[in-house]
Design a protein around this motif. Sequence first.
Motif, PDB file in Angstrom:
ATOM      1  N   VAL A  39      -4.180  15.636  -0.467  1.00 41.06           N
ATOM      2  CA  VAL A  39      -4.257  14.531  -1.422  1.00 41.06           C
ATOM      3  C   VAL A  39      -4.587  13.210  -0.731  1.00 41.06           C
ATOM      4  O   VAL A  39      -5.485  12.484  -1.170  1.00 41.06           O
ATOM      5  N   LEU A  40      -3.861  12.896   0.337  1.00 40.38           N
ATOM      6  CA  LEU A  40      -4.040  11.594   0.986  1.00 40.38           C
ATOM      7  C   LEU A  40      -5.463  11.364   1.497  1.00 40.38           C
ATOM      8  O   LEU A  40      -6.021  10.274   1.282  1.00 40.38           O
ATOM      9  N   SER A  54       0.830  -1.202   0.000  1.00 41.13           N
ATOM     10  CA  SER A  54       0.000   0.000   0.000  1.00 41.13           C
ATOM     11  C   SER A  54       0.870   1.260   0.000  1.00 41.13           C
ATOM     12  O   SER A  54       0.595   2.212  -0.736  1.00 41.13           O
ATOM     13  N   VAL A  55       1.920   1.249   0.820  1.00 37.94           N
ATOM     14  CA  VAL A  55       2.816   2.414   0.870  1.00 37.94           C
ATOM     15  C   VAL A  55       3.548   2.590  -0.461  1.00 37.94           C
ATOM     16  O   VAL A  55       3.538   3.673  -1.070  1.00 37.94           O
ATOM     17  N   LEU A  56       4.184   1.523  -0.933  1.00 35.41           N
ATOM     18  CA  LEU A  56       4.953   1.614  -2.181  1.00 35.41           C
ATOM     19  C   LEU A  56       4.041   1.862  -3.378  1.00 35.41           C
ATOM     20  O   LEU A  56       4.378   2.635  -4.280  1.00 35.41           O
ATOM     21  N   GLY A  57       2.884   1.195  -3.407  1.00 37.36           N
ATOM     22  CA  GLY A  57       1.966   1.378  -4.523  1.00 37.36           C
ATOM     23  C   GLY A  57       1.382   2.777  -4.579  1.00 37.36           C
ATOM     24  O   GLY A  57       1.202   3.343  -5.661  1.00 37.36           O
ATOM     25  N   THR A  58       1.101   3.368  -3.412  1.00 41.45           N
ATOM     26  CA  THR A  58       0.583   4.741  -3.374  1.00 41.45           C
ATOM     27  C   THR A  58       1.631   5.731  -3.860  1.00 41.45           C
ATOM     28  O   THR A  58       1.331   6.647  -4.639  1.00 41.45           O
ATOM     29  N   LEU A  59       2.874   5.562  -3.418  1.00 38.33           N
ATOM     30  CA  LEU A  59       3.955   6.432  -3.886  1.00 38.33           C
ATOM     31  C   LEU A  59       4.176   6.281  -5.393  1.00 38.33           C
ATOM     32  O   LEU A  59       4.358   7.277  -6.108  1.00 38.33           O
ATOM     33  N   ALA A  60       4.136   5.035  -5.864  1.00 37.49           N
ATOM     34  CA  ALA A  60       4.313   4.808  -7.300  1.00 37.49           C
ATOM     35  C   ALA A  60       3.160   5.402  -8.099  1.00 37.49           C
ATOM     36  O   ALA A  60       3.364   5.993  -9.172  1.00 37.49           O
ATOM     37  N   ALA A  61       1.938   5.267  -7.585  1.00 38.52           N
ATOM     38  CA  ALA A  61       0.777   5.817  -8.284  1.00 38.52           C
ATOM     39  C   ALA A  61       0.853   7.337  -8.360  1.00 38.52           C
ATOM     40  O   ALA A  61       0.539   7.929  -9.406  1.00 38.52           O
ATOM     41  N   PHE A  62       1.282   7.979  -7.283  1.00 45.91           N
ATOM     42  CA  PHE A  62       1.397   9.439  -7.305  1.00 45.91           C
ATOM     43  C   PHE A  62       2.486   9.879  -8.277  1.00 45.91           C
ATOM     44  O   PHE A  62       2.325  10.876  -8.991  1.00 45.91           O
ATOM     45  N   ALA A  63       3.598   9.136  -8.320  1.00 45.01           N
ATOM     46  CA  ALA A  63       4.663   9.470  -9.270  1.00 45.01           C
ATOM     47  C   ALA A  63       4.188   9.286 -10.707  1.00 45.01           C
ATOM     48  O   ALA A  63       4.482  10.121 -11.583  1.00 45.01           O
ATOM     49  N   VAL A 103      -5.134   0.790  -8.643  1.00 50.43           N
ATOM     50  CA  VAL A 103      -6.330   1.272  -7.950  1.00 50.43           C
ATOM     51  C   VAL A 103      -6.155   2.713  -7.490  1.00 50.43           C
ATOM     52  O   VAL A 103      -7.044   3.560  -7.680  1.00 50.43           O
ATOM     53  N   VAL A 104      -5.004   3.022  -6.893  1.00 53.79           N
ATOM     54  CA  VAL A 104      -4.778   4.373  -6.383  1.00 53.79           C
ATOM     55  C   VAL A 104      -4.658   5.371  -7.522  1.00 53.79           C
ATOM     56  O   VAL A 104      -5.142   6.509  -7.422  1.00 53.79           O
ATOM     57  N   ARG A 105      -4.037   4.976  -8.618  1.00 54.27           N
ATOM     58  CA  ARG A 105      -3.923   5.898  -9.749  1.00 54.27           C
ATOM     59  C   ARG A 105      -5.298   6.213 -10.325  1.00 54.27           C
ATOM     60  O   ARG A 105      -5.547   7.339 -10.776  1.00 54.27           O
ATOM     61  N   SER A 106      -6.183   5.244 -10.345  1.00 57.13           N
ATOM     62  CA  SER A 106      -7.552   5.512 -10.794  1.00 57.13           C
ATOM     63  C   SER A 106      -8.207   6.562  -9.928  1.00 57.13           C
ATOM     64  O   SER A 106      -8.955   7.425 -10.414  1.00 57.13           O
ATOM     65  N   ARG A 107      -7.917   6.496  -8.631  1.00 56.80           N
ATOM     66  CA  ARG A 107      -8.450   7.510  -7.721  1.00 56.80           C
ATOM     67  C   ARG A 107      -7.840   8.881  -8.002  1.00 56.80           C
ATOM     68  O   ARG A 107      -8.534   9.901  -7.977  1.00 56.80           O
ATOM     69  N   LEU A 108      -6.550   8.901  -8.283  1.00 57.71           N
ATOM     70  CA  LEU A 108      -5.871  10.165  -8.543  1.00 57.71           C
ATOM     71  C   LEU A 108      -6.344  10.820  -9.837  1.00 57.71           C
ATOM     72  O   LEU A 108      -6.298  12.049  -9.967  1.00 57.71           O
ATOM     73  N   GLU A 109      -6.792  10.009 -10.800  1.00 64.83           N
ATOM     74  CA  GLU A 109      -7.261  10.575 -12.063  1.00 64.83           C
ATOM     75  C   GLU A 109      -8.484  11.466 -11.864  1.00 64.83           C
ATOM     76  O   GLU A 109      -8.743  12.365 -12.660  1.00 64.83           O
ATOM     77  N   GLY A 110      -9.252  11.232 -10.804  1.00 61.69           N
ATOM     78  CA  GLY A 110     -10.413  12.069 -10.531  1.00 61.69           C
ATOM     79  C   GLY A 110     -10.133  13.198  -9.563  1.00 61.69           C
ATOM     80  O   GLY A 110     -11.062  13.862  -9.104  1.00 61.69           O
ATOM     81  N   LEU A 111      -8.858  13.413  -9.262  1.00 64.66           N
ATOM     82  CA  LEU A 111      -8.490  14.452  -8.306  1.00 64.66           C
ATOM     83  C   LEU A 111      -8.398  15.806  -9.003  1.00 64.66           C
ATOM     84  O   LEU A 111      -7.881  15.915 -10.118  1.00 64.66           O
ATOM     85  N   ASP A 112      -8.886  16.819  -8.347  1.00 64.20           N
ATOM     86  CA  ASP A 112      -8.824  18.181  -8.873  1.00 64.20           C
ATOM     87  C   ASP A 112      -7.481  18.800  -8.484  1.00 64.20           C
ATOM     88  O   ASP A 112      -7.196  19.007  -7.297  1.00 64.20           O
ATOM     89  N   ASP A 113      -6.630  19.083  -9.479  1.00 63.34           N
ATOM     90  CA  ASP A 113      -5.307  19.642  -9.198  1.00 63.34           C
ATOM     91  C   ASP A 113      -5.374  21.023  -8.555  1.00 63.34           C
ATOM     92  O   ASP A 113      -4.416  21.449  -7.898  1.00 63.34           O
ATOM     93  N   SER A 114      -6.487  21.704  -8.736  1.00 64.58           N
ATOM     94  CA  SER A 114      -6.591  23.041  -8.155  1.00 64.58           C
ATOM     95  C   SER A 114      -6.589  22.996  -6.630  1.00 64.58           C
ATOM     96  O   SER A 114      -6.229  23.977  -5.980  1.00 64.58           O
ATOM     97  N   LEU A 115      -6.979  21.864  -6.062  1.00 64.43           N
ATOM     98  CA  LEU A 115      -6.944  21.739  -4.608  1.00 64.43           C
ATOM     99  C   LEU A 115      -5.509  21.776  -4.088  1.00 64.43           C
ATOM    100  O   LEU A 115      -5.224  22.370  -3.054  1.00 64.43           O
ATOM    101  N   ILE A 116      -4.607  21.139  -4.822  1.00 59.80           N
ATOM    102  CA  ILE A 116      -3.195  21.171  -4.435  1.00 59.80           C
ATOM    103  C   ILE A 116      -2.646  22.579  -4.590  1.00 59.80           C
ATOM    104  O   ILE A 116      -1.919  23.088  -3.715  1.00 59.80           O
ATOM    105  N   ASP A 117      -2.998  23.243  -5.694  1.00 62.74           N
ATOM    106  CA  ASP A 117      -2.540  24.624  -5.905  1.00 62.74           C
ATOM    107  C   ASP A 117      -3.079  25.552  -4.820  1.00 62.74           C
ATOM    108  O   ASP A 117      -2.369  26.452  -4.346  1.00 62.74           O
ATOM    109  N   ALA A 118      -4.328  25.336  -4.417  1.00 67.65           N
ATOM    110  CA  ALA A 118      -4.912  26.170  -3.363  1.00 67.65           C
ATOM    111  C   ALA A 118      -4.181  25.969  -2.043  1.00 67.65           C
ATOM    112  O   ALA A 118      -3.921  26.928  -1.302  1.00 67.65           O
ATOM    113  N   ALA A 119      -3.827  24.713  -1.752  1.00 64.59           N
ATOM    114  CA  ALA A 119      -3.086  24.447  -0.521  1.00 64.59           C
ATOM    115  C   ALA A 119      -1.714  25.101  -0.557  1.00 64.59           C
ATOM    116  O   ALA A 119      -1.251  25.657   0.453  1.00 64.59           O
TER     117      ALA A 119
END
Length: 259
Positions: free
Chosen positions: A176-177, A77-86, A145-161
Amino acid sequence: MKRERIGWPALFGGGVCLFLYAPLLLVVAYSFNDSRLNAEWTGFTLRWYGVLARDLAMQRAAWNSLMIAVEAAVCASVLGTLAAFAMYRYRPRALTALVIAPVAIPEVLMGVSLLLFFVSINLELGLLTVVLSHITFCVGFVAVVVRSRLEGLDDSLIDAARDLGATPLQAIWYVVLPLILPGVAAGALLAFTLSMDDFVVTFFTSGPRQPTLPIQIYSMIRIAVTPEVNAVSSILMLITLAASLAAFRMSRDVWRVHV
């Protein structure tokens, strides 16, 4: 109002379901058979579950499988989440191929490759090699699975943070998490299920002194399929089904966007 007739698609679907699930139901039913052999039904009993509860070798194998599955699920889960975000953030083709490759490679080929690798570095086969092997093929499933979740993430939320003064690490941890947590949990449960059920890779990478539950079941059915084997198979089936349903429920909103 006229009743609709059952069409051929429904009959075909029912036949396929019967073909797939009838053997599983038969295994569960014969775990209550009051006979040492599964040749015929002689009566209902619960004694095989009592025999299973007193079988120390089976309990040790079940404990090994449980510990391996938990460790593999956490690390994957840890390695897969990091890989998915990369993969989502930088989209490197080489990393994507390396992460997805264990998902597509046949299990026999992966088992032999890992066995040769462990032998080449003089690592004794045992629970450690099994855990490392399970992490290897589970990382890809978690990453998908995690990358599929990230595909629906709004990048503007990261920019706002970031505009509000958050560092990149704080933006990932606090923004993000939490949003991708259902995908991470679903990937972890999927990794747990795959690790608990795996036989082929474990067969090549496990030592003779500490077998896992699938290996122990295989060693028992080479002589005869007794109701005790049916009992442990029914319990393993129940655990796997529960984990799979939990993963499915958690991953239902993988494609939804949190606002």
